[in-house]
Design a protein around this motif. Structure first.
Motif, short mmCIF file in Angstrom:
data_model
loop_
_atom_site.label_atom_id
_atom_site.label_comp_id
_atom_site.label_asym_id
_atom_site.label_seq_id
_atom_site.Cartn_x
_atom_site.Cartn_y
_atom_site.Cartn_z
N GLU A 186 9.20 69.29 -7.88
CA GLU A 186 10.42 68.49 -8.06
C GLU A 186 11.37 68.68 -6.89
OE1 GLU A 186 12.84 65.69 -9.78
OE2 GLU A 186 10.79 66.21 -10.32
N LYS A 187 11.56 69.92 -6.45
CA LYS A 187 12.46 70.18 -5.33
C LYS A 187 11.94 69.54 -4.05
CE LYS A 187 14.58 73.72 -2.53
NZ LYS A 187 14.72 75.11 -2.20
N LEU A 188 10.66 69.76 -3.73
CA LEU A 188 10.10 69.23 -2.49
C LEU A 188 9.99 67.71 -2.50
CD1 LEU A 188 7.35 71.87 -1.71
CD2 LEU A 188 9.57 71.60 -0.61
N ALA A 189 9.85 67.12 -3.67
CA ALA A 189 9.75 65.66 -3.77
C ALA A 189 11.09 65.00 -3.42
CB ALA A 189 9.32 65.24 -5.17
N HIS A 190 12.19 65.74 -3.62
CA HIS A 190 13.51 65.17 -3.35
C HIS A 190 14.21 65.78 -2.14
CE1 HIS A 190 12.83 64.05 -7.57
NE2 HIS A 190 13.45 62.95 -7.20
N GLN A 191 13.72 66.93 -1.69
CA GLN A 191 14.31 67.61 -0.53
C GLN A 191 13.17 68.07 0.38
OE1 GLN A 191 16.79 70.84 -1.83
NE2 GLN A 191 17.80 69.60 -3.36
N PRO A 192 12.58 67.16 1.13
CA PRO A 192 11.47 67.56 2.00
C PRO A 192 11.86 68.73 2.89
CG PRO A 192 11.81 65.19 2.07
CD PRO A 192 12.96 65.77 1.31
N GLY A 193 10.93 69.65 3.07
CA GLY A 193 11.22 70.84 3.85
C GLY A 193 10.68 70.80 5.26
N PRO A 221 5.04 66.69 -1.12
CA PRO A 221 4.02 67.47 -1.80
C PRO A 221 2.99 66.55 -2.46
CG PRO A 221 6.01 67.42 -3.13
CD PRO A 221 6.34 66.76 -1.81
N ALA A 222 1.76 67.05 -2.59
CA ALA A 222 0.72 66.29 -3.28
C ALA A 222 1.10 66.17 -4.75
CB ALA A 222 -0.62 67.00 -3.14
N HIS A 223 0.89 65.00 -5.34
CA HIS A 223 1.25 64.79 -6.75
C HIS A 223 0.51 65.77 -7.66
CE1 HIS A 223 3.01 62.80 -10.15
NE2 HIS A 223 1.82 62.71 -10.70
N SER A 224 -0.69 66.20 -7.26
CA SER A 224 -1.45 67.15 -8.08
C SER A 224 -0.72 68.48 -8.25
CB SER A 224 -2.83 67.37 -7.47
OG SER A 224 -2.71 67.88 -6.15
N MET A 225 0.23 68.77 -7.38
CA MET A 225 0.99 70.01 -7.45
C MET A 225 1.89 70.07 -8.68
SD MET A 225 3.58 71.32 -4.49
CE MET A 225 4.54 72.77 -4.67
#
Length: 72
Positions: free
Chosen positions: A45-52, A32-36
């Motif tokens: 937080e979820k997508l940063a550690h568990q890419p979908g 995810p973009a950090h701006s999110m």
């Protein structure tokens, strides 16, 4: 847009690629973009550690057999 997906071991993907005579050039786990983080911190937080989503760049090496079904 409808997107079909399923979870399976990464090894299963590579087994299918090699069975089809393909080789992997690149694997990308979209992040995810950090701006999110400002507006959607929990989802970020979820997508940063568990890419979908994983994208593969594949190629067919020279001399690899054509395993496509007969198109006639």
């Amino acid at each position: 847009m409808t997107h079909r997906y399923w979870r399976q071991p990464l090894q299963a993907w590579f087994d299918e690629f090699t069975a089809a005579g393909l080789a992997v050039d690149r694997l990308v786990e979209h992040r995810p973009a950090h701006s999110m983080v400002r507006h959607h911190p929990t989802v970020y937080e979820k997508l940063a550690h568990q890419p979908g989503f994983i994208a593969f760049q594949l190629h067919k090496p020279p001399g690899a057999p054509d395993l496509r079904p007969d198109q006639s």
